[in-house]
Design a protein around this motif. Structure first.
Motif, PDB file in Angstrom:
ATOM      1  N   ASP A 273       0.829  -1.213   0.000  1.00  0.00           N
ATOM      2  CA  ASP A 273       0.000   0.000   0.000  1.00  0.00           C
ATOM      3  C   ASP A 273       0.864   1.264   0.000  1.00  0.00           C
ATOM      4  O   ASP A 273       1.824   1.377   0.771  1.00  0.00           O
ATOM      5  N   GLY A 274       0.503   2.197  -0.870  1.00  0.00           N
ATOM      6  CA  GLY A 274       1.192   3.474  -0.912  1.00  0.00           C
ATOM      7  C   GLY A 274       2.283   3.588  -1.952  1.00  0.00           C
ATOM      8  O   GLY A 274       2.813   4.685  -2.188  1.00  0.00           O
ATOM      9  N   VAL A 275       2.667   2.481  -2.606  1.00  0.00           N
ATOM     10  CA  VAL A 275       3.667   2.562  -3.675  1.00  0.00           C
ATOM     11  C   VAL A 275       3.089   3.417  -4.810  1.00  0.00           C
ATOM     12  O   VAL A 275       1.923   3.273  -5.184  1.00  0.00           O
ATOM     13  N   VAL A 276       3.908   4.301  -5.347  1.00  0.00           N
ATOM     14  CA  VAL A 276       3.483   5.217  -6.410  1.00  0.00           C
ATOM     15  C   VAL A 276       4.219   4.863  -7.701  1.00  0.00           C
ATOM     16  O   VAL A 276       5.444   4.687  -7.690  1.00  0.00           O
ATOM     17  N   VAL A 277       3.477   4.748  -8.802  1.00  0.00           N
ATOM     18  CA  VAL A 277       4.068   4.382 -10.090  1.00  0.00           C
ATOM     19  C   VAL A 277       3.518   5.299 -11.184  1.00  0.00           C
ATOM     20  O   VAL A 277       2.627   6.116 -10.937  1.00  0.00           O
ATOM     21  N   ALA A 278       4.046   5.140 -12.388  1.00  0.00           N
ATOM     22  CA  ALA A 278       3.547   5.900 -13.547  1.00  0.00           C
ATOM     23  C   ALA A 278       3.443   4.960 -14.738  1.00  0.00           C
ATOM     24  O   ALA A 278       4.414   4.277 -15.083  1.00  0.00           O
ATOM     25  N   TYR A 279       2.265   4.919 -15.347  1.00  0.00           N
ATOM     26  CA  TYR A 279       2.037   4.097 -16.539  1.00  0.00           C
ATOM     27  C   TYR A 279       1.088   4.825 -17.489  1.00  0.00           C
ATOM     28  O   TYR A 279       0.282   5.652 -17.062  1.00  0.00           O
ATOM     29  N   ASN A 280       1.187   4.467 -18.764  1.00  0.00           N
ATOM     30  CA  ASN A 280       0.213   5.024 -19.710  1.00  0.00           C
ATOM     31  C   ASN A 280      -1.177   4.428 -19.487  1.00  0.00           C
ATOM     32  O   ASN A 280      -2.189   5.087 -19.706  1.00  0.00           O
ATOM     33  N   TYR A 281      -1.216   3.174 -19.023  1.00  0.00           N
ATOM     34  CA  TYR A 281      -2.492   2.475 -18.848  1.00  0.00           C
ATOM     35  C   TYR A 281      -2.525   1.788 -17.486  1.00  0.00           C
ATOM     36  O   TYR A 281      -1.516   1.267 -17.013  1.00  0.00           O
ATOM     37  N   PHE A 282      -3.686   1.794 -16.853  1.00  0.00           N
ATOM     38  CA  PHE A 282      -3.947   0.920 -15.713  1.00  0.00           C
ATOM     39  C   PHE A 282      -5.409   0.497 -15.807  1.00  0.00           C
ATOM     40  O   PHE A 282      -6.261   1.209 -16.341  1.00  0.00           O
ATOM     41  N   GLN A 283      -5.695  -0.682 -15.339  1.00  0.00           N
ATOM     42  CA  GLN A 283      -6.979  -1.328 -15.607  1.00  0.00           C
ATOM     43  C   GLN A 283      -8.166  -0.558 -15.042  1.00  0.00           C
ATOM     44  O   GLN A 283      -9.282  -0.650 -15.559  1.00  0.00           O
ATOM     45  N   GLU A 284      -7.935   0.241 -13.997  1.00  0.00           N
ATOM     46  CA  GLU A 284      -9.036   0.960 -13.351  1.00  0.00           C
ATOM     47  C   GLU A 284      -9.438   2.230 -14.092  1.00  0.00           C
ATOM     48  O   GLU A 284     -10.353   2.942 -13.643  1.00  0.00           O
ATOM     49  N   LEU A 285      -8.792   2.558 -15.202  1.00  0.00           N
ATOM     50  CA  LEU A 285      -9.169   3.744 -15.977  1.00  0.00           C
ATOM     51  C   LEU A 285     -10.659   3.708 -16.304  1.00  0.00           C
ATOM     52  O   LEU A 285     -11.149   2.738 -16.880  1.00  0.00           O
ATOM     53  N   ASP A 286     -11.365   4.769 -15.957  1.00  0.00           N
ATOM     54  CA  ASP A 286     -12.819   4.793 -16.119  1.00  0.00           C
ATOM     55  C   ASP A 286     -13.189   5.552 -17.387  1.00  0.00           C
ATOM     56  O   ASP A 286     -13.583   6.705 -17.355  1.00  0.00           O
ATOM     57  N   THR A 287     -13.027   4.877 -18.515  1.00  0.00           N
ATOM     58  CA  THR A 287     -13.410   5.451 -19.808  1.00  0.00           C
ATOM     59  C   THR A 287     -14.225   4.422 -20.584  1.00  0.00           C
ATOM     60  O   THR A 287     -14.046   3.203 -20.384  1.00  0.00           O
ATOM     61  N   PRO A 288     -15.101   4.853 -21.463  1.00  0.00           N
ATOM     62  CA  PRO A 288     -15.905   3.892 -22.237  1.00  0.00           C
ATOM     63  C   PRO A 288     -15.052   2.915 -23.037  1.00  0.00           C
ATOM     64  O   PRO A 288     -15.356   1.718 -23.091  1.00  0.00           O
ATOM     65  N   LYS A 289     -13.979   3.401 -23.658  1.00  0.00           N
ATOM     66  CA  LYS A 289     -13.139   2.509 -24.473  1.00  0.00           C
ATOM     67  C   LYS A 289     -12.424   1.477 -23.614  1.00  0.00           C
ATOM     68  O   LYS A 289     -12.205   0.338 -24.051  1.00  0.00           O
TER      69      LYS A 289
END
Length: 409
Positions: A273-289
């Protein structure tokens, strides 16, 4: 000029060899109702935590394209090769994919070592190599196409945010091979820019599981931030031992690789818990596509599938961007597909808008700074449409078409 028969035959043989190498694939698909592409990933062995999800994303992309009628009237035949986490298999299987299965593109070879073993084969046989893994940046080659984040698109935003919001003193711990060492260069570049300081950098073999001494060194250095670039299954021991030492809530961990092996699903929340990362995509992205993409995954392989992270997502975006280039080119030929990619293709997918960049053969894209809690990622900050690094203009396949060496920041 007079040309002897022997000289003529030698010249002809050389030209024919080059022509045959470049035309194997085209001769195969021209008379067929299918066209073959290759997935070359680690589907077994210690690196399958990275390779299997990326291959799954390739599979979903192919299924989506075929369900829509295929490309240029042909269905895509996905040829699958398991490198078994053995670096020696990459050139062997790449050659087999191109000569035996006549594939018109190949994607995979996710680690830096695998990539460097594969690129020369792809150049020799003149078949496009799509690289879907996040990486340190600096790959600037006419025959290679990078569809995931480079160093300036991932590690730079993460470090900038960390120096501005956590503290100025950074300690770097990483696995000992080329990519983490190259990522380490970015620490110094961004620290200088942001008024930060790299206190130390330690590199460990991939099979190390005892990080007791490493943790003691970090504790003695008293950094504000620990930047981890530890990869592979054995490296998860660091996070367990860090939490066991009572350090998880004392010194924040940032990483550009944590989560790429779905560590957050293996480790307990109290270890991550608390680890911070950076990615172009993560599964929780809330977009229609993204919801459409996840629904296709579930329909194809079921809800027991692996979590799809930013590293794996390149398996999907790579095939889709290649397909867009094929459609624009009206051809599967390397030169036509390359010209289409270089013309600037805008594609909107589950991670947002991605646009191919001609001079660098990389892509402009969004990057998300995220943190994990109870095995779920949440957004901290979105960095919109970051272009690829040109390395001061040195990365330009138009002016340097024969360049194959890596560029450093």
């Amino acid at each position: 000029m007079n040309l002897s028969r022997r000289s003529f035959l030698r010249s002809s043989a050389a030209v024919s060899a080059a022509s045959i190498a470049g035309s194997f694939a085209s001769r195969a698909w021209a008379a067929s109702d299918t066209v073959a592409i290759a997935s070359l990933h680690d589907l077994s062995g210690p690196f399958d935590i990275y390779g299997a999800p990326s291959h799954l994303c390739m599979k979903i992309a192919v299924e989506e394209i075929n369900a829509a009628g295929g490309l240029l009237g042909k269905k895509i035949d996905l040829k699958i090769y398991d490198a078994q986490s053995d670096i020696n298999r990459y050139p062997q299987y790449a050659q087999k994919a191109l000569l035996n299965d006549r594939c018109v593109m190949l994607q995979g070879a996710m680690t830096g070592a695998a990539r460097e073993a594969t690129r020369p084969i792809m150049r020799r046989y003149k078949v496009p190599f799509f690289y879907g893994s996040l990486y340190e940046g600096g790959l600037c080659e006419k025959n290679s196409f990078c569809v995931n984040t480079g160093g300036n698109q991932q590690v730079v935003p993460l470090l900038e945010w960390s120096f501005q919001n956590i503290g100025k003193k950074l300690y770097y711990i990483a696995s000992d091979y080329n990519a983490p060492r190259n990522f380490g260069i970015w620490n110094h570049v961004v620290a200088k820019r942001e008024g930060g300081e790299v206190l130390a950098e330690d590199y460990y073999p991939l099979d190390v599981t005892d990080f007791t001494a490493a943790i003691a060194k970090i504790q003695a250095a008293k950094p504000d931030i620990v930047h981890s670039c530890l990869v592979g299954g054995p490296a998860m021991a660091f996070y367990r031992q860090w939490a066991a030492a009572g350090m998880l809530k004392k010194i924040p961990i940032i990483s550009i690789v944590f989560g790429a092996g779905n560590e957050h699903e293996v480790l307990a929340p109290e270890e991550s818990d608390g680890v911070v990362v950076a990615y172009n995509y993560f599964q929780e992205l809330d977009t229609p596509k993204n919801q459409e993409f996840l629904a296709k995954l579930d329909a194809s392989v079921g809800k027991a599938r692996p979590y799809i992270n930013g590293d794996a997502f390149g398996g999907y975006s790579g095939v889709m961007l290649w397909a867009e280039a094929v459609k624009r080119a009206g051809s599967f030929e390397r030169e036509a597909v390359t010209a289409a990619f270089e013309s600037g293709i805008r594609w909107e997918g589950p991670a947002g808008v991605m646009t191919t960049d001609g001079p660098t053969h990389n892509t402009t894209q969004d990057v998300h700074i995220i943190t994990v809690k109870n095995r779920v990622w949440s957004l901290i900050q979105k960095k919109g449409q970051i272009p690829p690094d040109t390395y001061g203009g040195r990365c330009n396949v138009f002016t340097n078409p024969n360049q194959t060496d890596f560029l450093m920041p």
